[in-house]
Write a protein that holds these residues in place. Sequence first.
Motif, PDB file in Angstrom:
ATOM      1  N   ARG A  19       0.748  -5.951  -3.641  1.00  0.00           N
ATOM      2  CA  ARG A  19       1.867  -6.822  -3.255  1.00  0.00           C
ATOM      3  C   ARG A  19       2.410  -6.470  -1.879  1.00  0.00           C
ATOM      4  O   ARG A  19       2.927  -7.328  -1.172  1.00  0.00           O
ATOM      5  CB  ARG A  19       2.986  -6.725  -4.287  1.00  0.00           C
ATOM      6  CG  ARG A  19       2.616  -7.240  -5.666  1.00  0.00           C
ATOM      7  CD  ARG A  19       3.837  -7.283  -6.570  1.00  0.00           C
ATOM      8  NE  ARG A  19       4.469  -5.968  -6.669  1.00  0.00           N
ATOM      9  CZ  ARG A  19       4.094  -5.016  -7.517  1.00  0.00           C
ATOM     10  NH1 ARG A  19       3.042  -5.218  -8.308  1.00  0.00           N
ATOM     11  NH2 ARG A  19       4.729  -3.859  -7.564  1.00  0.00           N
ATOM     12  N   GLY A  20       2.356  -5.213  -1.516  1.00  0.00           N
ATOM     13  CA  GLY A  20       2.871  -4.751  -0.238  1.00  0.00           C
ATOM     14  C   GLY A  20       2.416  -3.333   0.001  1.00  0.00           C
ATOM     15  O   GLY A  20       1.772  -2.709  -0.858  1.00  0.00           O
ATOM     16  N   LEU A  21       2.738  -2.798   1.173  1.00  0.00           N
ATOM     17  CA  LEU A  21       2.259  -1.488   1.577  1.00  0.00           C
ATOM     18  C   LEU A  21       3.413  -0.494   1.558  1.00  0.00           C
ATOM     19  O   LEU A  21       4.402  -0.671   2.285  1.00  0.00           O
ATOM     20  CB  LEU A  21       1.662  -1.532   2.984  1.00  0.00           C
ATOM     21  CG  LEU A  21       0.383  -2.355   3.176  1.00  0.00           C
ATOM     22  CD1 LEU A  21       0.721  -3.833   3.372  1.00  0.00           C
ATOM     23  CD2 LEU A  21      -0.402  -1.859   4.370  1.00  0.00           C
ATOM     24  N   LEU A  22       3.285   0.548   0.715  1.00  0.00           N
ATOM     25  CA  LEU A  22       4.287   1.599   0.713  1.00  0.00           C
ATOM     26  C   LEU A  22       4.378   2.221   2.100  1.00  0.00           C
ATOM     27  O   LEU A  22       3.363   2.627   2.677  1.00  0.00           O
ATOM     28  CB  LEU A  22       3.929   2.673  -0.320  1.00  0.00           C
ATOM     29  CG  LEU A  22       4.871   3.883  -0.369  1.00  0.00           C
ATOM     30  CD1 LEU A  22       6.256   3.471  -0.863  1.00  0.00           C
ATOM     31  CD2 LEU A  22       4.287   4.983  -1.261  1.00  0.00           C
ATOM     32  N   ALA A  23       5.598   2.286   2.640  1.00  0.00           N
ATOM     33  CA  ALA A  23       5.810   2.809   3.987  1.00  0.00           C
ATOM     34  C   ALA A  23       6.661   4.064   3.928  1.00  0.00           C
ATOM     35  O   ALA A  23       7.534   4.196   3.072  1.00  0.00           O
ATOM     36  CB  ALA A  23       6.510   1.764   4.855  1.00  0.00           C
ATOM     37  N   TYR A  24       6.393   4.982   4.841  1.00  0.00           N
ATOM     38  CA  TYR A  24       7.272   6.140   4.939  1.00  0.00           C
ATOM     39  C   TYR A  24       8.038   6.107   6.258  1.00  0.00           C
ATOM     40  O   TYR A  24       7.530   5.659   7.283  1.00  0.00           O
ATOM     41  CB  TYR A  24       6.509   7.457   4.776  1.00  0.00           C
ATOM     42  CG  TYR A  24       5.590   7.877   5.904  1.00  0.00           C
ATOM     43  CD1 TYR A  24       6.056   8.623   6.983  1.00  0.00           C
ATOM     44  CD2 TYR A  24       4.225   7.580   5.873  1.00  0.00           C
ATOM     45  CE1 TYR A  24       5.212   9.045   7.994  1.00  0.00           C
ATOM     46  CE2 TYR A  24       3.376   7.992   6.872  1.00  0.00           C
ATOM     47  CZ  TYR A  24       3.872   8.729   7.938  1.00  0.00           C
ATOM     48  OH  TYR A  24       3.025   9.140   8.941  1.00  0.00           O
ATOM     49  N   GLY A  25       9.284   6.560   6.180  1.00  0.00           N
ATOM     50  CA  GLY A  25      10.137   6.625   7.354  1.00  0.00           C
ATOM     51  C   GLY A  25      10.281   8.047   7.835  1.00  0.00           C
ATOM     52  O   GLY A  25       9.950   9.007   7.137  1.00  0.00           O
ATOM     53  N   HIS A  26      10.807   8.207   9.043  1.00  0.00           N
ATOM     54  CA  HIS A  26      10.959   9.510   9.671  1.00  0.00           C
ATOM     55  C   HIS A  26      12.395   9.996   9.552  1.00  0.00           C
ATOM     56  O   HIS A  26      13.341   9.246   9.856  1.00  0.00           O
ATOM     57  CB  HIS A  26      10.595   9.437  11.146  1.00  0.00           C
ATOM     58  CG  HIS A  26       9.149   9.143  11.390  1.00  0.00           C
ATOM     59  ND1 HIS A  26       8.596   9.183  12.650  1.00  0.00           N
ATOM     60  CD2 HIS A  26       8.140   8.820  10.552  1.00  0.00           C
ATOM     61  CE1 HIS A  26       7.318   8.894  12.575  1.00  0.00           C
ATOM     62  NE2 HIS A  26       7.018   8.659  11.306  1.00  0.00           N
ATOM     63  N   ALA A  27      12.568  11.245   9.154  1.00  0.00           N
ATOM     64  CA  ALA A  27      13.885  11.876   9.125  1.00  0.00           C
ATOM     65  C   ALA A  27      13.766  13.238   9.793  1.00  0.00           C
ATOM     66  O   ALA A  27      12.921  14.053   9.400  1.00  0.00           O
ATOM     67  CB  ALA A  27      14.392  12.031   7.693  1.00  0.00           C
ATOM     68  N   GLY A  28      14.591  13.473  10.793  1.00  0.00           N
ATOM     69  CA  GLY A  28      14.580  14.756  11.484  1.00  0.00           C
ATOM     70  C   GLY A  28      15.997  15.234  11.726  1.00  0.00           C
ATOM     71  O   GLY A  28      16.923  14.435  11.870  1.00  0.00           O
ATOM     72  N   GLY A  29      16.164  16.542  11.752  1.00  0.00           N
ATOM     73  CA  GLY A  29      17.482  17.108  12.017  1.00  0.00           C
ATOM     74  C   GLY A  29      17.351  18.481  12.645  1.00  0.00           C
ATOM     75  O   GLY A  29      16.411  19.227  12.355  1.00  0.00           O
TER      76      GLY A  29
END
Length: 403
Positions: free
Chosen positions: A115-125
């Motif tokens: 149905r769609g493509l699992l996406a990952y986002g970026h988190a930095g600190g």
Amino acid sequence: MIIESAEVVVTSPGRTFVTLRITTDEGLIGLGDATLNGRELAVASYLSDHVAPLLIGRDAHAVEDTWQYLHRGAYWRRGPVTMTAIAAVDVALWDLVAQRAGLPLYQLLGGASRRGLLAYGHAGGRDLPELSEAIHRRLAEGFRAIRVQSGVPGIAALYGVTDPGTAYEPARRAARPVEEQWDSRAYLRHLPGVLEAVRHEFGPELPLLHDVHHRLTPIEAARLGRSLEPYDLFWLEDCTPAENQEALRLVRSHTVTPLAIGEVFNSVHDYRTLIGEQLVDFIRSSPTHTGGITALRRILDLAGLHQIRSGMHGPTDVSPVGMAAALHLGLAVHNFGIQEYMPHAAVTADVFETSFTFAAGLLHPGELPGLGVRLDLAAAARYPYQAAYLPVNRLPDGTVHDW
């Protein structure tokens, strides 16, 4: 459907993109991404001076023949400049063929496998509180998988880490690259505690990823992979420079942490040992830098025979055209794993109109014929080229190191 013109457009809305624009005798326009971060003009010249004249008069339907013509016919094969140029032509032709058929491109690649493509986002600190805040922001935006990057005490600037609330863009507009520092021992001491704290706060279900960015030796990478096993990473990315493919045998023999490799690769030959011996779990290449949809589909088909999945590169230096190509391919292939997604700057939308969507953690390329991306030439002209370079890394004693 005959190619009448092939034009290279260089524009810098927020960052520099190189786009190949092919026009046919039927008035259809196909787009291909030719962006190579920090070496954009090399690809633009390759296309304008050496490739575009060869395309005029060719049948736009002849995608495979054109790919072979440009790859074998140049004699000098492979390399990032050549393969990015070939990719631009290949993607533009797929765009044209799908438009001519009146179908979104993924339908010509076999239809949707999900149905769609699992996406990952970026988190930095820079520290744990900033990192926690960044992860919460990504989750609020709908991401269901997060790449975690953290500052390290004693290292002033690090890949993937920026000031709170600002978009991360590693390429700096300057006359020469910024120089950063790196300390492998400090990083190896610090990172496991970061992943432990993140896993403790966000629980066992959230997929977590981490990018080493080629900076460790094989034995250091093996040590890191083993130390991170309690925190159940979705993957550990580019843990060591993998041009020496055999080096991954050492890493693999010491850890069961899943490994992702390949964003700087540009040919199936870069993967032959890694795939054949199942030394990695995810293929990180993008269509933009690996010869286009035609070439990357072959790599992924080979990977699928060895239970290896896709994890295509999706930074902001892959243009909206390149991102659309990745989404159409990812929707169609059976062995999709996950898609990196760094939303482009708002100003980029002045130049590129896209049909892909992101909702509930999933990307979808949309249903417009072709790629579903349009380039506004007038808007592109408002953002002239500006040079920008990725940083250069040095060890504490001044030795140049992998960035």
